[in-house]
Design a protein around this motif. Structure first.
Motif, PDB file in Angstrom:
ATOM      1  N   SER A 191       0.797  -1.282  -0.122  1.00 34.59           N
ATOM      2  CA  SER A 191       0.016   0.076  -0.084  1.00 34.59           C
ATOM      3  C   SER A 191       1.007   1.161  -0.028  1.00 34.59           C
ATOM      4  CB  SER A 191      -0.897  -0.014   1.223  1.00 34.59           C
ATOM      5  OG  SER A 191      -0.165  -0.029   2.336  1.00 34.59           O
ATOM      6  N   ALA A 192       2.087   1.249   0.082  1.00 34.51           N
ATOM      7  CA  ALA A 192       2.973   2.318   0.164  1.00 34.51           C
ATOM      8  C   ALA A 192       3.495   2.672  -1.340  1.00 34.51           C
ATOM      9  CB  ALA A 192       4.089   2.125   0.924  1.00 34.51           C
ATOM     10  N   LEU A 193       3.340   1.652  -2.240  1.00 34.73           N
ATOM     11  CA  LEU A 193       4.024   1.667  -3.270  1.00 34.73           C
ATOM     12  C   LEU A 193       3.115   2.405  -4.495  1.00 34.73           C
ATOM     13  CD1 LEU A 193       5.630  -1.617  -3.583  1.00 34.73           C
ATOM     14  CD2 LEU A 193       6.577   0.439  -2.836  1.00 34.73           C
ATOM     15  N   LEU A 194       3.787   3.127  -5.485  1.00 36.19           N
ATOM     16  CA  LEU A 194       3.208   3.866  -6.707  1.00 36.19           C
ATOM     17  C   LEU A 194       4.098   3.214  -7.869  1.00 36.19           C
ATOM     18  CD1 LEU A 194       2.301   7.479  -5.878  1.00 36.19           C
ATOM     19  CD2 LEU A 194       1.041   5.405  -5.349  1.00 36.19           C
ATOM     20  N   LEU A 195       3.531   3.071  -9.092  1.00 34.05           N
ATOM     21  CA  LEU A 195       4.487   2.823 -10.207  1.00 34.05           C
ATOM     22  C   LEU A 195       4.524   4.071 -10.960  1.00 34.05           C
ATOM     23  CD1 LEU A 195       2.885  -0.781 -11.309  1.00 34.05           C
ATOM     24  CD2 LEU A 195       4.950  -0.087  -9.953  1.00 34.05           C
ATOM     25  N   GLU A 196       5.948   4.343 -11.592  1.00 32.36           N
ATOM     26  CA  GLU A 196       5.884   5.477 -12.557  1.00 32.36           C
ATOM     27  C   GLU A 196       6.915   5.040 -13.659  1.00 32.36           C
ATOM     28  OE1 GLU A 196       9.765   7.586 -10.419  1.00 32.36           O
ATOM     29  OE2 GLU A 196       7.510   7.931  -9.553  1.00 32.36           O
ATOM     30  N   THR A 197       6.818   5.943 -14.710  1.00 31.70           N
ATOM     31  CA  THR A 197       7.959   5.621 -15.882  1.00 31.70           C
ATOM     32  C   THR A 197       9.042   6.975 -15.830  1.00 31.70           C
ATOM     33  OG1 THR A 197       6.513   6.689 -17.381  1.00 31.70           O
ATOM     34  CG2 THR A 197       6.233   4.516 -17.302  1.00 31.70           C
ATOM     35  N   ASP A 198       8.740   7.901 -15.408  1.00 23.72           N
ATOM     36  CA  ASP A 198       9.500   9.219 -15.647  1.00 23.72           C
ATOM     37  C   ASP A 198       9.613   9.503 -16.972  1.00 23.72           C
ATOM     38  OD1 ASP A 198      10.294  11.486 -14.586  1.00 23.72           O
ATOM     39  OD2 ASP A 198      12.620  10.598 -14.428  1.00 23.72           O
ATOM     40  N   ALA A 199       8.997   8.549 -17.983  1.00 19.87           N
ATOM     41  CA  ALA A 199       9.138   9.068 -19.261  1.00 19.87           C
ATOM     42  C   ALA A 199       9.066  10.392 -19.626  1.00 19.87           C
ATOM     43  CB  ALA A 199       7.851   8.363 -20.183  1.00 19.87           C
ATOM     44  N   PRO A 200      10.053  11.109 -20.770  1.00 24.01           N
ATOM     45  CA  PRO A 200      10.808  10.049 -21.523  1.00 24.01           C
ATOM     46  C   PRO A 200      12.125   9.708 -20.890  1.00 24.01           C
ATOM     47  CG  PRO A 200      10.994  12.158 -22.208  1.00 24.01           C
ATOM     48  CD  PRO A 200      10.084  12.173 -21.095  1.00 24.01           C
ATOM     49  N   ASP A 201      12.444   9.732 -19.693  1.00 24.76           N
ATOM     50  CA  ASP A 201      13.609   9.481 -18.886  1.00 24.76           C
ATOM     51  C   ASP A 201      13.452   7.972 -18.261  1.00 24.76           C
ATOM     52  OD1 ASP A 201      14.785  11.985 -19.354  1.00 24.76           O
ATOM     53  OD2 ASP A 201      13.720  12.812 -17.888  1.00 24.76           O
ATOM     54  N   MET A 202      14.459   7.472 -17.660  1.00 25.87           N
ATOM     55  CA  MET A 202      14.560   6.463 -16.823  1.00 25.87           C
ATOM     56  C   MET A 202      14.184   5.253 -17.618  1.00 25.87           C
ATOM     57  SD  MET A 202      13.177   7.337 -12.795  1.00 25.87           S
ATOM     58  CE  MET A 202      12.598   5.709 -12.714  1.00 25.87           C
ATOM     59  N   PRO A 203      14.879   4.930 -18.638  1.00 29.01           N
ATOM     60  CA  PRO A 203      14.243   3.685 -19.499  1.00 29.01           C
ATOM     61  C   PRO A 203      14.342   2.290 -18.758  1.00 29.01           C
ATOM     62  CG  PRO A 203      16.620   4.299 -19.998  1.00 29.01           C
ATOM     63  CD  PRO A 203      16.069   5.415 -19.277  1.00 29.01           C
ATOM     64  N   VAL A 204      13.496   1.356 -19.196  1.00 28.99           N
ATOM     65  CA  VAL A 204      13.504   0.103 -18.451  1.00 28.99           C
ATOM     66  C   VAL A 204      14.346  -0.743 -19.096  1.00 28.99           C
ATOM     67  CG1 VAL A 204      10.904   0.381 -17.651  1.00 28.99           C
ATOM     68  CG2 VAL A 204      11.660  -0.556 -20.033  1.00 28.99           C
ATOM     69  N   ALA A 205      14.951  -1.828 -18.457  1.00 34.58           N
ATOM     70  CA  ALA A 205      15.924  -2.634 -19.009  1.00 34.58           C
ATOM     71  C   ALA A 205      15.353  -3.132 -20.412  1.00 34.58           C
ATOM     72  CB  ALA A 205      15.977  -3.888 -17.988  1.00 34.58           C
ATOM     73  N   GLY A 206      16.448  -3.470 -21.366  1.00 30.66           N
ATOM     74  CA  GLY A 206      16.237  -3.744 -22.663  1.00 30.66           C
ATOM     75  C   GLY A 206      15.734  -2.465 -23.584  1.00 30.66           C
ATOM     76  N   PHE A 207      15.658  -1.551 -23.001  1.00 36.17           N
ATOM     77  CA  PHE A 207      15.253  -0.122 -23.930  1.00 36.17           C
ATOM     78  C   PHE A 207      16.404   0.995 -23.376  1.00 36.17           C
ATOM     79  CE2 PHE A 207      11.531  -2.568 -23.760  1.00 36.17           C
ATOM     80  CZ  PHE A 207      10.943  -2.845 -25.047  1.00 36.17           C
ATOM     81  N   GLN A 208      17.344   0.521 -23.236  1.00 41.43           N
ATOM     82  CA  GLN A 208      18.441   1.502 -22.952  1.00 41.43           C
ATOM     83  C   GLN A 208      18.726   2.426 -24.086  1.00 41.43           C
ATOM     84  OE1 GLN A 208      18.604  -1.479 -22.116  1.00 41.43           O
ATOM     85  NE2 GLN A 208      19.952  -1.826 -20.356  1.00 41.43           N
ATOM     86  N   GLY A 209      18.694   3.725 -24.023  1.00 41.20           N
ATOM     87  CA  GLY A 209      19.284   4.699 -25.331  1.00 41.20           C
ATOM     88  C   GLY A 209      17.894   5.143 -26.056  1.00 41.20           C
ATOM     89  N   GLN A 210      16.841   4.796 -25.630  1.00 37.42           N
ATOM     90  CA  GLN A 210      15.578   4.943 -26.085  1.00 37.42           C
ATOM     91  C   GLN A 210      14.758   5.768 -25.520  1.00 37.42           C
ATOM     92  OE1 GLN A 210      13.546   1.640 -27.918  1.00 37.42           O
ATOM     93  NE2 GLN A 210      15.009   0.468 -28.147  1.00 37.42           N
ATOM     94  N   PRO A 211      13.831   6.815 -25.702  1.00 36.11           N
ATOM     95  CA  PRO A 211      12.813   7.432 -24.826  1.00 36.11           C
ATOM     96  C   PRO A 211      11.969   6.830 -24.196  1.00 36.11           C
ATOM     97  CG  PRO A 211      13.181   8.474 -26.996  1.00 36.11           C
ATOM     98  CD  PRO A 211      13.738   7.067 -27.385  1.00 36.11           C
ATOM     99  N   ASN A 212      11.775   6.731 -22.974  1.00 31.52           N
ATOM    100  CA  ASN A 212      10.934   5.945 -22.278  1.00 31.52           C
ATOM    101  C   ASN A 212       9.336   6.115 -22.500  1.00 31.52           C
ATOM    102  OD1 ASN A 212      10.029   3.786 -20.502  1.00 31.52           O
ATOM    103  ND2 ASN A 212      10.460   5.001 -18.843  1.00 31.52           N
TER     104      ASN A 212
END
Length: 263
Positions: A203-224
């Motif tokens: 209950s203390a967690l939220l999900l976020e992308t911070d897109a276009p920053d903070m790319p997820v694994a496998g998409f480094q170098g691409q806009p999130n």
């Protein structure tokens, strides 16, 4: 799902917001919260929230751009939040938080006193208008913790882009804040953060992308992108003991309740 932190007014989204929103919805991400960085993009985030369904925004002065923020900007923020509060009374505001605000001492030649003053002002504004805060912190955790103890956020908020220790997360939670979980946990090398997220109350967690920053694994170098919130959820499911359906339900409800987003 709700992407609790997405800079949707930035490129590439600004070129075709409807397209990127459609991609997000296809992935099950139906709502976004867009934090702002300063006077220069308040109107852009407001306009996106007005024109696009499921989009909400926050007004704030981001510490990374503190050199741009003047005393006049502080006064203007207060005026903007007052205007939004009048709209909120008529159920016509999409402004759901104050932010992105915080401390960033990783900047060269940083003016720490100015940042502390700006954050104090924004915490007081958030409390005055009963809004949660979206907090950014780099190389300034002790100072942030001290200030939050002096001016506790009465409507709560989120410690965005968490990549710290279990102790730090618990300190934030004790102050009534949620923990923003993003692409960091998709990298197996982020052992400290992954271990902390595994142990915190769901209950203390939220999900976020911070897109276009903070790319997820496998998409480094691409806009999130906001649709890649699914990758953050996938990683979270591997770290938690609860079933995926429960994780999605609890986090979505937590996010909606924090920002007073209809659900």
């Amino acid at each position: 799902m709700i992407d609790s932190h997405c800079h949707f007014d930035f490129a590439p989204f600004s070129e075709d917001p409807a397209h990127y929103l459609a991609l997000a919805r296809q992935a099950g991400v139906n709502k976004l919260v867009i934090p702002s960085v300063g006077v220069r993009n308040w109107q852009a985030v407001r306009q996106l929230a007005t024109e696009q369904d499921g989009v909400y925004f926050a007004l704030g002065l981001h510490p990374f751009f503190s050199a741009d923020h003047t005393v006049a900007a502080e006064r203007q923020l207060a005026a903007e939040l007052e205007a939004e509060s009048l709209l909120r009374a008529k159920n016509r505001s999409h402004c759901v938080a104050v932010g992105e605000c915080g401390l960033d001492f990783a900047i060269a030649e940083v003016d720490r006193d100015q940042q502390l003053t700006l954050l104090s002002s924004q915490l007081r504004l958030a409390n005055h208008y009963g809004l949660p805060v979206i907090l950014h912190c780099r190389k300034a955790y002790p100072e942030l913790l001290r200030l939050l103890k002096q001016i506790p956020p009465v409507a709560g908020g989120v410690y965005h882009a968490f990549s710290g220790s279990l102790e730090q997360a618990r300190q934030m939670i004790d102050l009534g804040l949620k923990i923003g979980v993003g692409g960091t946990i998709t990298y197996e090398r982020a052992k400290k953060t992954r271990a902390a997220i595994a142990q915190l109350p769901l209950s203390a967690l939220l999900l976020e992308t911070d897109a276009p920053d903070m790319p997820v694994a496998g998409f480094q170098g691409q806009p999130n992108r906001p649709d890649r919130l699914v990758a953050v959820m996938d990683a979270l499911v591997t770290l938690r003991s609860e079933p995926r359906e429960e994780i999605e339900k609890v986090i979505t409800l937590t996010t909606a309740e924090l920002f007073h987003i209809p659900h």
